[in-house]
Enzyme design. Structure first.
Site, short mmCIF file in Angstrom:
data_model
loop_
_atom_site.label_atom_id
_atom_site.label_comp_id
_atom_site.label_asym_id
_atom_site.label_seq_id
_atom_site.Cartn_x
_atom_site.Cartn_y
_atom_site.Cartn_z
N ARG A 79 0.86 -1.19 0.00
CA ARG A 79 0.00 0.00 0.00
C ARG A 79 0.89 1.24 0.00
NH1 ARG A 79 -2.72 3.21 4.80
NH2 ARG A 79 -3.76 4.76 3.51
N HIS A 125 -2.98 11.16 0.72
CA HIS A 125 -2.47 10.94 2.08
C HIS A 125 -1.91 12.28 2.58
CE1 HIS A 125 -1.01 7.60 4.95
NE2 HIS A 125 -0.68 8.74 5.53
N GLU A 172 -7.34 8.61 6.39
CA GLU A 172 -7.61 9.22 7.69
C GLU A 172 -8.07 10.67 7.61
OE1 GLU A 172 -4.21 8.79 10.25
OE2 GLU A 172 -4.41 6.62 10.34
N ASN A 311 -7.60 1.97 9.82
CA ASN A 311 -6.29 2.20 10.43
C ASN A 311 -6.48 2.15 11.94
OD1 ASN A 311 -5.32 2.61 7.88
ND2 ASN A 311 -4.69 4.73 8.20
N TYR A 313 -4.27 1.69 15.84
CA TYR A 313 -2.97 1.63 16.51
C TYR A 313 -3.02 1.25 17.98
CZ TYR A 313 -0.71 3.61 12.41
OH TYR A 313 -0.22 3.79 11.15
N GLU A 382 -3.66 0.09 8.02
CA GLU A 382 -2.49 0.46 8.83
C GLU A 382 -2.63 -0.11 10.23
OE1 GLU A 382 -1.47 4.67 9.17
OE2 GLU A 382 -1.80 4.90 7.02
C1 PNW Z 1 -1.23 7.61 10.76
N1 PNW Z 1 -2.98 10.39 16.37
O1 PNW Z 1 -1.20 8.87 11.38
C2 PNW Z 1 -0.90 7.94 9.30
O2 PNW Z 1 -1.77 7.39 8.36
C3 PNW Z 1 0.53 7.68 8.94
O3 PNW Z 1 0.89 8.52 7.90
C4 PNW Z 1 1.41 7.85 10.18
O4 PNW Z 1 2.76 7.83 9.91
C5 PNW Z 1 1.02 6.74 11.14
O5 PNW Z 1 -0.37 6.76 11.42
C6 PNW Z 1 1.78 6.78 12.46
O6 PNW Z 1 1.54 7.97 13.15
C7 PNW Z 1 -1.65 9.14 12.64
O7 PNW Z 1 -2.44 11.38 16.92
C8 PNW Z 1 -1.08 10.24 13.26
O8 PNW Z 1 -3.95 9.79 16.92
C9 PNW Z 1 -1.51 10.65 14.50
C10 PNW Z 1 -2.54 9.97 15.10
C11 PNW Z 1 -3.14 8.86 14.48
C12 PNW Z 1 -2.68 8.46 13.25
#
Ligand code: PNW
Length: 481
Positions: A79, A125, A172, A311, A313, A382
């Site tokens: 991707r 993006h 996002e 996405n 995390y 992601e």
């Molecule tokens: C995502 N938060 O960004 C993006 O899609 C990527 O480009 C990035 O590098 C990756 O996650 C890691 O950060 C985020 O603050 C950035 O919650 C910040 C947040 C969430 C996603």
């Protein structure tokens, strides 16, 4: 915990993800126009170490290295995103198209296909052509933005034809909107906080901009379905970020209720119009007329996902706030915390202040989405983690570090449990990221990937332990044909 019983279907697609501005560099080459991130990076104090994407991983000149890396990891897909400013340097529908930009990506896709790697392409993006910000305020002007994005999307979709089967319109939107137009920590940096920026209104702009992005997504999907999908046979969606929520005080009904509010404000803001044809009630109640929606726009967007791009995390503890929300509130009147009422952390500390891993939350959020949106096909676009102090580790320790491997084991295991035990239709997974890259406001201090990039020495790529581990984890989980 990694599950021993769970599995994934034999056609499950997995790999790694990146984004144009974070890896390409070569910002002035072959006709690329500037984007809002080029400008934002030049403002002192916005990016750690005054960094920028000027060089990044230099992937623009090293596509063969990136493909070799994917092959070395055994990855069957990839991707990545296309930079709008390479294709239409000024951005607008009446501006010139840059053939060299198109040729760069076409060649890259041909090379991926020749290597047996399936491309998944993100159209946007975060790197909006700077000229569009200047001309009409970018996302703030719905009519202009939607028309310009639709034009750019059509140019790309037409050029690639059936070479690409997986398309993502926007990555996002929540981040572009909230971090870009409420907190002001990302480009274009608008906010009500006058210590950060003289312009912006965090109480109204996020909702206007959110509407523009959603409608632009709907317009691009309509173009794809009417003009290309039948002969090209691909799929298209928007990718939404969203993390899991646990109550700060599990005995307080207000905190329990606030967990749903948090997810609705982050995810359902976009996903409800797409899957249910309306905004979430809680958002309409809190925002009233600030949340724009015409019947025509909602009709365009309703049903516009071929798959759900997810996405994900981490997770947060959620504490309800009492009293009326602040005008600039974008959360549903609540606090996002890393520790619960008893001071217990939701997960281990990482290099990213917002990210503490909590793999069980992945499984529960997958189920939450599956229930709310009537069993959509989900592609995880992601998932990944930074590692506390990674940049300061000696190289041999960094390469062998276990933390990220464990993260992937736990998260991929949780996803397999959601598939096997909760009946969630999850069909693809892309780890963030293929290689260390420009981590937006955190610059290069935060590394987020399975491959060490030596920024001092010719952007050399050296796979970390996790680069191999992911393939092994999937190999053990995916059913053999
Ligand atoms: C995502 N938060 O960004 C993006 O899609 C990527 O480009 C990035 O590098 C990756 O996650 C890691 O950060 C985020 O603050 C950035 O919650 C910040 C947040 C969430 C996603």
């Amino acid at each position: 915990m990694e599950s021993t019983k769970s599995s994934l279907p034999s056609d499950f697609l997995w790999s790694f993800a990146t984004a144009a501005y974070q890896i390409e560099g070569a910002v002035n080459e072959n006709g690329r126009g500037p984007s809002i991130w080029d400008t934002f990076c030049k403002i002192p104090g916005k990016i750690a170490g005054c960094a920028s994407g000027d060089v990044a991983c230099d992937s623009y000149h090293r596509t063969h290295k990136d493909i070799a890396l994917l092959k070395a990891c055994g990855a069957p897909a990839y991707r990545f995103s296309i930079s709008w400013s390479r294709i239409v340097p000024l951005g607008g529908r009446n501006d010139p198209i840059n053939e060299k930009g198109l040729q760069f990506y076409l060649k890259f896709v041909d090379n991926l296909l020749a290597a047996g790697i399936t491309p998944m392409v993100t159209l946007f993006h975060w790197d909006l052509p700077k000229e569009l910000q200047k001309r009409y305020g970018g996302f703030l002007n719905k009519e202009e933005f939607v028309a310009d994005f639709a034009h750019y999307a059509r140019v790309v979709l037409k050029a690639f034809g059936s070479k690409v089967k997986y398309w993502i319109t926007f990555n996002e939107p929540w981040c572009s909107i909230i971090l870009g137009c409420n907190t002001g920590s990302f480009a274009p940096g608008r906010t009500s906080d006058r210590t950060k920026n003289p312009v912006g209104d965090g109480s109204t702009e996020p909702w206007i901009v959110g509407h523009s992005l959603l409608v632009a997504h709907g317009a691009a999907v309509k173009i794809y379905r009417e003009e290309f999908k039948v002969q090209d046979g691909g799929e298209i969606c928007i990718t939404l970020n969203g993390d899991w929520a646990e109550p700060w005080d599990p005995e307080n009904p207000a905190d329990i209720e606030a967990c749903d509010l948090k997810i609705e404000f982050a995810i359902s803001w976009f996903a409800d119009p797409i899957y249910l044809g309306k905004h979430p009630d809680c958002m309409m109640q809190q925002l009233g007329e600030r949340l724009p929606a015409t019947l025509e726009d909602i009709a365009l967007v309703h049903g516009s996902n071929d798959f759900y791009g997810m996405n994900h995390y981490c997770a947060n503890y959620i504490r309800a706030k009492m009293g009326p929300p602040e005008p600039t509130d974008v959360t549903g009147n609540l606090e996002l915390l890393l520790e619960d009422k008893n001071g217990h952390s939701i997960g281990p500390v990482t290099q990213s202040p917002w990210l503490r891993p909590h793999a069980p939350g992945f499984r529960t959020l997958l189920k939450w989405l599956s229930d709310r949106y009537a069993f959509p096909k989900i592609y995880v676009t992601e998932n990944g983690t930074s590692v506390l102090g990674e940049n300061d580790l000696p190289l041999d320790r960094l390469l062998d570090y276990e933390f990220r491997v464990q993260y992937f084991r736990d998260y991929i295991g949780a996803m397999a449990d959601a598939y096997t035990m909760d009946g969630v239709n999850v069909r693809a997974y892309m780890a963030w990221s293929l290689m260390d890259n420009f981590e937006w406001a955190e610059g290069y201090e935060t590394r987020f990937s399975v491959t060490y990039v030596d920024y001092e020495n010719d952007q050399k790529r050296i796979p970390k332990k996790s680069a191999k581990a992911i393939g092994q984890i999937f190999d053990a989980l995916i059913e053999k044909k």
